[in-house]
Scaffold this motif. Structure first.
Motif, PDB file in Angstrom:
ATOM      1  N   PRO A 166       1.844  11.943   4.636  1.00 48.32           N
ATOM      2  CA  PRO A 166       2.725  10.783   4.768  1.00 48.32           C
ATOM      3  C   PRO A 166       2.430   9.984   6.033  1.00 48.32           C
ATOM      4  O   PRO A 166       1.800  10.484   6.963  1.00 48.32           O
ATOM      5  CB  PRO A 166       4.131  11.384   4.823  1.00 48.32           C
ATOM      6  CG  PRO A 166       3.942  12.794   5.233  1.00 48.32           C
ATOM      7  CD  PRO A 166       2.554  13.203   4.879  1.00 48.32           C
ATOM      8  N   GLU A 167       2.897   8.731   6.028  1.00 51.22           N
ATOM      9  CA  GLU A 167       2.674   7.865   7.186  1.00 51.22           C
ATOM     10  C   GLU A 167       3.577   8.283   8.343  1.00 51.22           C
ATOM     11  O   GLU A 167       3.157   8.295   9.491  1.00 51.22           O
ATOM     12  CB  GLU A 167       2.969   6.414   6.783  1.00 51.22           C
ATOM     13  CG  GLU A 167       2.727   5.430   7.909  1.00 51.22           C
ATOM     14  CD  GLU A 167       2.912   3.993   7.452  1.00 51.22           C
ATOM     15  OE1 GLU A 167       3.469   3.769   6.370  1.00 51.22           O
ATOM     16  OE2 GLU A 167       2.500   3.100   8.200  1.00 51.22           O
ATOM     17  N   ARG A 168       4.809   8.641   8.029  1.00 49.05           N
ATOM     18  CA  ARG A 168       5.754   8.965   9.105  1.00 49.05           C
ATOM     19  C   ARG A 168       5.365  10.273   9.778  1.00 49.05           C
ATOM     20  O   ARG A 168       4.768  11.151   9.171  1.00 49.05           O
ATOM     21  CB  ARG A 168       7.171   9.048   8.540  1.00 49.05           C
ATOM     22  CG  ARG A 168       7.632   7.706   8.044  1.00 49.05           C
ATOM     23  CD  ARG A 168       9.037   7.765   7.517  1.00 49.05           C
ATOM     24  NE  ARG A 168      10.002   7.907   8.599  1.00 49.05           N
ATOM     25  CZ  ARG A 168      11.317   7.909   8.394  1.00 49.05           C
ATOM     26  NH1 ARG A 168      11.802   7.806   7.188  1.00 49.05           N
ATOM     27  NH2 ARG A 168      12.135   8.032   9.408  1.00 49.05           N
ATOM     28  N   LEU A 179      -3.536   9.711   1.538  1.00 46.10           N
ATOM     29  CA  LEU A 179      -3.194   9.577   2.958  1.00 46.10           C
ATOM     30  C   LEU A 179      -2.733   8.150   3.245  1.00 46.10           C
ATOM     31  O   LEU A 179      -3.446   7.199   2.943  1.00 46.10           O
ATOM     32  CB  LEU A 179      -4.399   9.903   3.850  1.00 46.10           C
ATOM     33  CG  LEU A 179      -5.145  11.209   3.605  1.00 46.10           C
ATOM     34  CD1 LEU A 179      -6.352  10.978   2.712  1.00 46.10           C
ATOM     35  CD2 LEU A 179      -5.600  11.821   4.923  1.00 46.10           C
ATOM     36  N   ASP A 180      -1.553   8.029   3.845  1.00 46.51           N
ATOM     37  CA  ASP A 180      -1.025   6.705   4.152  1.00 46.51           C
ATOM     38  C   ASP A 180      -1.278   6.386   5.622  1.00 46.51           C
ATOM     39  O   ASP A 180      -0.717   7.038   6.500  1.00 46.51           O
ATOM     40  CB  ASP A 180       0.477   6.656   3.829  1.00 46.51           C
ATOM     41  CG  ASP A 180       0.990   5.229   3.710  1.00 46.51           C
ATOM     42  OD1 ASP A 180       0.187   4.291   3.908  1.00 46.51           O
ATOM     43  OD2 ASP A 180       2.181   5.053   3.406  1.00 46.51           O
ATOM     44  N   GLU A 181      -2.127   5.409   5.881  1.00 42.94           N
ATOM     45  CA  GLU A 181      -2.483   4.974   7.239  1.00 42.94           C
ATOM     46  C   GLU A 181      -2.830   6.149   8.158  1.00 42.94           C
ATOM     47  O   GLU A 181      -2.249   6.294   9.226  1.00 42.94           O
ATOM     48  CB  GLU A 181      -1.315   4.179   7.859  1.00 42.94           C
ATOM     49  CG  GLU A 181      -0.879   2.979   7.057  1.00 42.94           C
ATOM     50  CD  GLU A 181      -1.678   1.713   7.337  1.00 42.94           C
ATOM     51  OE1 GLU A 181      -2.565   1.764   8.223  1.00 42.94           O
ATOM     52  OE2 GLU A 181      -1.430   0.706   6.656  1.00 42.94           O
ATOM     53  N   PRO A 182      -3.798   6.983   7.762  1.00 45.17           N
ATOM     54  CA  PRO A 182      -4.070   8.186   8.553  1.00 45.17           C
ATOM     55  C   PRO A 182      -4.681   7.899   9.923  1.00 45.17           C
ATOM     56  O   PRO A 182      -4.600   8.741  10.806  1.00 45.17           O
ATOM     57  CB  PRO A 182      -5.055   8.966   7.678  1.00 45.17           C
ATOM     58  CG  PRO A 182      -5.731   7.936   6.853  1.00 45.17           C
ATOM     59  CD  PRO A 182      -4.706   6.870   6.606  1.00 45.17           C
ATOM     60  N   LYS A 234       0.829  -1.212   0.000  1.00 46.84           N
ATOM     61  CA  LYS A 234       0.000   0.000   0.000  1.00 46.84           C
ATOM     62  C   LYS A 234       0.862   1.261   0.000  1.00 46.84           C
ATOM     63  O   LYS A 234       0.634   2.170  -0.801  1.00 46.84           O
ATOM     64  CB  LYS A 234      -0.922   0.016   1.240  1.00 46.84           C
ATOM     65  CG  LYS A 234      -1.808  -1.192   1.378  1.00 46.84           C
ATOM     66  CD  LYS A 234      -2.716  -1.071   2.582  1.00 46.84           C
ATOM     67  CE  LYS A 234      -1.973  -0.985   3.911  1.00 46.84           C
ATOM     68  NZ  LYS A 234      -1.225  -2.199   4.257  1.00 46.84           N
ATOM     69  N   SER A 235       1.849   1.316   0.889  1.00 49.52           N
ATOM     70  CA  SER A 235       2.690   2.515   0.953  1.00 49.52           C
ATOM     71  C   SER A 235       3.466   2.704  -0.351  1.00 49.52           C
ATOM     72  O   SER A 235       3.599   3.829  -0.839  1.00 49.52           O
ATOM     73  CB  SER A 235       3.673   2.425   2.124  1.00 49.52           C
ATOM     74  OG  SER A 235       2.970   2.426   3.339  1.00 49.52           O
ATOM     75  N   THR A 236       3.960   1.619  -0.881  1.00 51.63           N
ATOM     76  CA  THR A 236       4.702   1.708  -2.145  1.00 51.63           C
ATOM     77  C   THR A 236       3.806   2.282  -3.238  1.00 51.63           C
ATOM     78  O   THR A 236       4.214   3.168  -3.997  1.00 51.63           O
ATOM     79  CB  THR A 236       5.213   0.309  -2.549  1.00 51.63           C
ATOM     80  OG1 THR A 236       5.991  -0.219  -1.476  1.00 51.63           O
ATOM     81  CG2 THR A 236       6.063   0.381  -3.796  1.00 51.63           C
TER      82      THR A 236
HETATM   83 MG   LIG Z   1       2.470   1.083   4.763  1.00 51.46          MG
END
Ligand SMILES: [Mg+2]
Ligand SMILES: Nc1ncnc2c1ncn2[C@@H]1O[C@H](COP(=O)(O)OP(=O)(O)O)[C@@H](O)[C@H]1O
Lengths: 242, 314
Positions: free
Chosen positions: B80-82, B154-157, B41-43
């Protein structure tokens, strides 16, 4: 150049502990110079040892390393550079701005204190103060460009930079003549040597490379490293873990 | 109205295939990208956000290639997720800096609106370093919204949010979708996705496993064959009896039983039931009829991974 990128970079660079480290080095140079002047009087030989060995040989490479890698490395490591990368900004503009901030920091905290130390040590005699101030300024600019590029291309920029500055330039450069030709310190010393003029020879402030070669190499390394860092930033891969 | 088009996209890292021949179209409204950890997913989001180039295939926004196209960020907002931001500054300063980086004509006004949208005006003057996880998430959201983009990634919000913050963000995403924006978020929790997303894209092990609205995805997941592990005093006889049942599609015997009354504790029967309600109803009378004692009937691992691996091999 981008004002917002510059402000964010400066805040990061001069924030917290790193600022203390950056201030510590010139403070050491100035106290050593004051002590030397007090104990030995105006001694040109001693001035060359301090300005060449400590200011140009240690202070400026370390400042260049801290400022050059610190201008972009931590953002790449923690992923916050993504806020610059997801903007309609030219990648070269980001790198050039960060390089300019780092170079300004090294000039203010490296070259200016070197000039002051030169004045403290020998006044204006033999142009030592001006010679080493200009030498450390061009060295600082080149180190910043080189170490900023290192921070873009590798996570181990600080270690590699330290190895280059201390092992290659200082140790190997002293004993292997060929290695001296590939040394920012020697190129900058060529500039200093020219400004100091005739007394440089007898004071031992001489470079292993000629002035023309030195200037060309300084410009090529500074411009080339900055350009290549911008190119690499375009395709930089961020780690995806939290 | 903007459309993201992912066409036959693969992305590998050395010998790891993170995204494997994925084709999907993401249009206006809220889309949930659902998949277990490591699904890619993130990729995929990084490729849609121009932070990563596809190894093969193409990722475009309304026909424009996204990779190495800095101008695309006028139309994309990425959360971003981070968590790391430039935390030496305050929330206000950071969102304002983002507005300036976009060279917006009225950066102050834009930053103000974005902070209002995420309800952070009350705490905007505090340093980011001191914010809670939920507040940081909202500041990240504000930076992505500051230029009013038609596309929001949105990555894993929802990671690390408390239930109240989760509800607020869900409502915000729904609102963004209602406004006609193309909103895509990733998650590894089906319940989260189906509450917000009108469209769900499921990824498993780098592959695009399924897509549809939440009803279709639910149906795929609940009407799949259910796995049971059964222990009895005569697994072999029970296996033979169970096979005559219409609700069962497969039976496997793992260690041979040694006859009635000699259950060795190590053997088990793995049953795949197509109609689990019928199966659970008929099993006890079936065993009684054959004089077999049931020791244990347990559903096999119901983890998301097994659910998704079913979707892939479907
Ligand atoms: Mg991920
Ligand atoms: N930069 C990278 N280098 C090597 N492998 C990676 C990298 N990024 C992701 N991967 C691998 O690709 C796969 C998918 O990862 P990711 O996209 O982060 O999945 P998800 O976000 O769904 O958890 C994982 O196996 C992961 O280890």
């Amino acid at each position: 150049m981008n004002g917002t990128v510059a402000r964010l970079t400066a805040r990061g660079l001069l924030g917290r502990r790193r600022a203390l480290l950056l201030l510590l080095l010139p403070a050491v140079l100035l106290s050593l110079s004051a002590m030397a002047r007090g104990l030995a009087g105006a001694d040109q030989q001693l001035a060359v040892t301090l300005l060449g060995g400590f200011a140009l040989g240690t202070l400026v490479p370390l400042l260049g390393l801290i400022a050059g890698t610190g201008a972009i490395g931590p953002e790449i490591d923690d992923g916050s550079i993504v806020y610059l990368l997801t903007k309609p900004l030219n990648r070269h503009a980001i790198v050039v701005t960060k390089f300019a901030v780092a170079a300004a920091v090294v000039t203010v905290l490296g070259a200016l204190p070197t000039f002051a130390a030169g004045l403290v040590l020998t006044g204006t005699s033999a142009n030592l103060a001006v010679g080493y101030a200009v030498g450390t300024a061009v060295a600082g600019v080149a180190y910043c460009a080189l170490f900023l590029l290192l921070a873009v291309v590798t996570r181990n920029a600080v270690v590699i930079g330290l190895l280059y500055a201390l092992v290659w330039e200082t140790l190997i450069g002293q004993f292997v003549p060929g290695a001296q030709a590939l040394s920012i310190q020697q190129w900058s010393l060529a500039v200093t040597e020219r400004i100091v003029g005739a007394p440089a020879e007898q004071l031992g402030a001489t470079s292993a490379v000629g002035l023309a070669t030195a200037v060309v190499l300084l410009v090529v390394v500074t411009a080339g490293a900055t350009w290549y860092a911008g190119r690499q930033l375009r395709t930089i891969r961020l780690t995806s873990e939290v | 109205m903007s459309t993201l088009q992912i066409s036959q996209v693969s992305r590998w890292f050395a010998n790891v295939v993170a995204v494997n021949d994925v084709t999907m179209t993401i249009g206006p409204g809220v889309t949930g990208l659902l998949g277990p950890n490591g699904a890619g997913k993130s990729t995929l989001i990084h490729m849609m956000g121009g932070l990563l180039g596809p190894s093969t295939g193409s990722v475009t926004l309304d026909g424009d290639v996204i990779w190495r196209n800095e101008q695309i960020y006028r139309r994309i907002g990425l959360v971003p997720e981070r968590e790391a931001m430039y935390d030496v500054v305050t929330g206000w300063e950071f969102v304002l800096a983002n507005a300036r980086l976009h060279r917006l004509p009225d950066p102050e006004g834009a930053a103000e609106r974005a902070l209002e949208t995420v309800e952070m005006t009350g705490t905007q003057d505090r340093g980011i370093a001191g914010y809670s996880k939920g507040m940081k998430q909202r500041i990240k959201m504000a930076t992505a919204l500051v230029h009013d983009p038609p596309v929001l990634l949105l990555d894993e919000p929802f990671n690390g949010m408390d239930p109240r913050q989760r509800l607020q963000l869900m409502e915000l995403l729904r609102e963004m979708g209602r406004q006609g924006r193309t909103v895509l978020f990733s998650s590894h929790i089906l319940e989260e996705v189906e509450q917000v997303a009108s469209n769900i894209q499921v990824m498993v092990a780098g592959r695009h496993a399924a897509s549809g609205d939440f009803r279709e995805i639910r149906r795929l997941m609940t009407e799949r064959p259910h796995q049971y592990t059964i222990r009895s005093d005569d697994d072999r006889a029970l296996a033979a009896a169970i096979m005559t049942e219409g609700s069962v599609s497969g039976v496997q015997l793992t260690s041979t039983g040694r006859g009635i009354g000699t259950h060795d504790g190590g053997g088990a029967l793995h049953v795949q039931a197509t109609d689990f309600a019928a199966f659970v109803r008929t099993l006890p009378p079936l065993a009684r009829r054959h004089g077999i004692r049931l020791y244990e009937v347990a559903p096999a691992d119901e983890s998301l991974e097994s659910v998704f691996s079913y979707l892939v091999s479907r």
